[in-house]
Scaffold this active site. Structure first.
Site, PDB file in Angstrom:
ATOM      1  N   GLY A   1      -5.878  -5.044  -4.330  1.00 43.79           N
ATOM      2  CA  GLY A   1      -5.475  -5.380  -5.656  1.00 43.79           C
ATOM      3  C   GLY A   1      -4.340  -4.123  -5.968  1.00 43.79           C
TER       4      GLY A   1
ATOM      5  N   GLY B   1       5.381  -4.321  -1.937  1.00 43.80           N
ATOM      6  CA  GLY B   1       4.776  -4.261  -0.335  1.00 43.80           C
ATOM      7  C   GLY B   1       3.950  -5.116  -0.036  1.00 43.80           C
ATOM      8  CG  HIS B   2      -0.179  -5.023  -1.821  1.00 39.57           C
ATOM      9  ND1 HIS B   2      -0.155  -4.208  -2.869  1.00 39.57           N
ATOM     10  CD2 HIS B   2      -1.007  -4.788  -1.162  1.00 39.57           C
ATOM     11  CE1 HIS B   2      -0.858  -3.357  -2.649  1.00 39.57           C
ATOM     12  NE2 HIS B   2      -1.536  -3.486  -1.615  1.00 39.57           N
TER      13      HIS B   2
ATOM     14  CD  GLN C   1     -11.022   0.594   2.268  1.00 41.75           C
ATOM     15  OE1 GLN C   1     -11.152  -0.707   2.288  1.00 41.75           O
ATOM     16  NE2 GLN C   1      -9.505   0.926   2.262  1.00 41.75           N
TER      17      GLN C   1
ATOM     18  N   GLY D   1       0.296  -3.849   6.491  1.00 42.45           N
ATOM     19  CA  GLY D   1       1.485  -3.253   6.391  1.00 42.45           C
ATOM     20  C   GLY D   1       1.548  -2.021   7.155  1.00 42.45           C
TER      21      GLY D   1
ATOM     22  CG  ASP E   1      -2.477   1.847   4.626  1.00 41.27           C
ATOM     23  OD1 ASP E   1      -2.509   2.943   4.356  1.00 41.27           O
ATOM     24  OD2 ASP E   1      -2.051   1.007   3.992  1.00 41.27           O
TER      25      ASP E   1
ATOM     26  CD  GLN F   1      -5.911  -0.413   6.461  1.00 41.61           C
ATOM     27  OE1 GLN F   1      -6.793   0.040   5.935  1.00 41.61           O
ATOM     28  NE2 GLN F   1      -5.194  -1.248   5.982  1.00 41.61           N
TER      29      GLN F   1
ATOM     30  CB  SER G   1      -2.066   0.620  -5.596  1.00 41.52           C
ATOM     31  OG  SER G   1      -1.910  -0.521  -4.449  1.00 41.52           O
TER      32      SER G   1
HETATM   33  O1  PAF Z   1      -4.989  -1.394   3.242  1.00 42.90           O
HETATM   34  C1  PAF Z   1      -5.826  -1.645   2.197  1.00 42.90           C
HETATM   35  O2  PAF Z   1      -5.417  -2.204   1.210  1.00 42.90           O
HETATM   36  C2  PAF Z   1      -7.278  -1.844   2.739  1.00 42.90           C
HETATM   37  O3  PAF Z   1      -7.560  -0.806   3.415  1.00 42.90           O
HETATM   38  C3  PAF Z   1      -7.798  -3.339   3.129  1.00 42.90           C
HETATM   39  C4  PAF Z   1      -7.363  -3.648   4.752  1.00 42.90           C
HETATM   40  C5  PAF Z   1      -7.601  -4.360   2.199  1.00 42.90           C
HETATM   41  C6  PAF Z   1      -9.360  -3.147   3.301  1.00 42.90           C
HETATM   42  O4  PAF Z   1     -10.191  -2.812   2.111  1.00 42.90           O
END
Ligand code: PAF
Length: 282
Positions: free
Chosen positions: A31, A36-37, A61, A147, A150, A153, A186
């Site tokens: 959220g 970007g999202h 996390q 994206g 990260d 990630q 965010s």
């Molecule tokens: O990148 C994020 O916003 C979070 O790490 C994700 C991938 C939604 C997992 O909670």
């Protein structure tokens, strides 16, 4: 746009969609959506027959409770942005619903979780893998969009897909930046207007590196210079600046011909932790 709030409803609706749509695109988010999202959602809308976005602030996390407590939440603006971007379904579960009968998913990270972000945020990537695996299992997408901001990630999600043998294409999407160059995040919402401008120095310094670094150079000199430039700014505190291989994330010490390396940085601007990266091709 459909809004689904429980795992039970998602499972039922996903079964109905089976066979109706060939490509389900999925964008997991926490959220507090920004451009970007939305760029990920728009890409999914363009490439898939049906797009599902999850909005779930995953408690597992966050390695610091205060970071979780301060994470921005803005559901009404998120829903407006998603509706406008062409998203077909939003999944907004509660934490208990996600984790009540699920403990997490173990993979061999191959060390990817121990370096850089992993060093500063112990347990963070296990939390990401736990939630993403669960969401993949429920949503059953053909494609999922992440994206490049990260970067680590993204490497870990690709590893999850290969370790768990999932048939999901992971689509990596470029970083979207504010006009100042600051990578959209965010967390930027927690910066004062003044610090938001100051934070754009991160990208400016990264661009200096991109312009000046050449084959044969030692990367550590550039890392030292980046860190010392950040330290000179009152509100900034660099955590790391590394140059690494884009897949293995192994540190690269010397710039060789025909190589691609990623410069990844993390900097604290007051109490807001910002990360950024650029890809350098030689
Ligand atoms: O990148 C994020 O916003 C979070 O790490 C994700 C991938 C939604 C997992 O909670």
């Amino acid at each position: 746009m459909e809004i689904i709030k429980t795992v039970e409803d998602l499972v039922a609706r996903r079964e109905e969609l089976e066979g109706v749509y060939q490509t389900i695109g999925f964008v997991p988010t926490m959220g507090a959506l920004h451009k970007g999202h939305i760029s990920l959602v728009e890409k999914s809308v363009k490439e898939s027959d049906y797009t599902i976005v999850s909005v779930f602030v995953n408690p597992k996390q966050f390695n610091e409770q205060s970071d979780f407590d301060n994470y921005p939440v803005n559901y009404s603006s998120d829903l407006k942005l998603l509706e406008y971007s062409g998203c077909d379904m939003v999944f907004m579960p509660k934490s208990d619903d996600i984790y009540s009968d699920y403990d997490g998913f173990e993979i061999d990270f191959g060390g990817l979780d121990k370096v850089y972000e992993g060093e500063f945020r112990p347990g963070h990537f296990q939390g990401v893998v736990d939630v993403v695996y669960r969401l993949f299992d429920l949503v059953k997408p053909q494609k999922s969009y992440f994206g490049q901001k990260d970067f680590q990630q993204l490497a870990i999600i690709k590893r999850l897909v290969s370790e768990a043998n999932l048939k999901i294409e992971i689509v990596s999407c470029p970083i979207v930046r504010e006009d100042s160059g600051l990578a959209m995040s965010s967390r930027n919402e927690r910066l004062s207007n003044e610090n938001r401008l100051v934070a754009s120095e991160i990208y400016r310094e990264m661009q200096v590196v991109a312009t000046e670094m050449k084959i044969g150079d030692s990367t550590s000199l550039f890392a030292e210079r980046f860190n010392s430039r950040m330290e000179k700014i009152d509100v900034m505190k660099p955590e790391y600046c590394i140059f690494c291989h884009p897949d293995s994330l192994q540190k690269i010490k010397k710039v060789e011909k025909n190589t691609v390396l990623v410069m990844c940085v993390a900097v604290l601007c007051t109490n807001v932790r910002l990360i950024d990266n650029i890809i350098l091709v030689f």
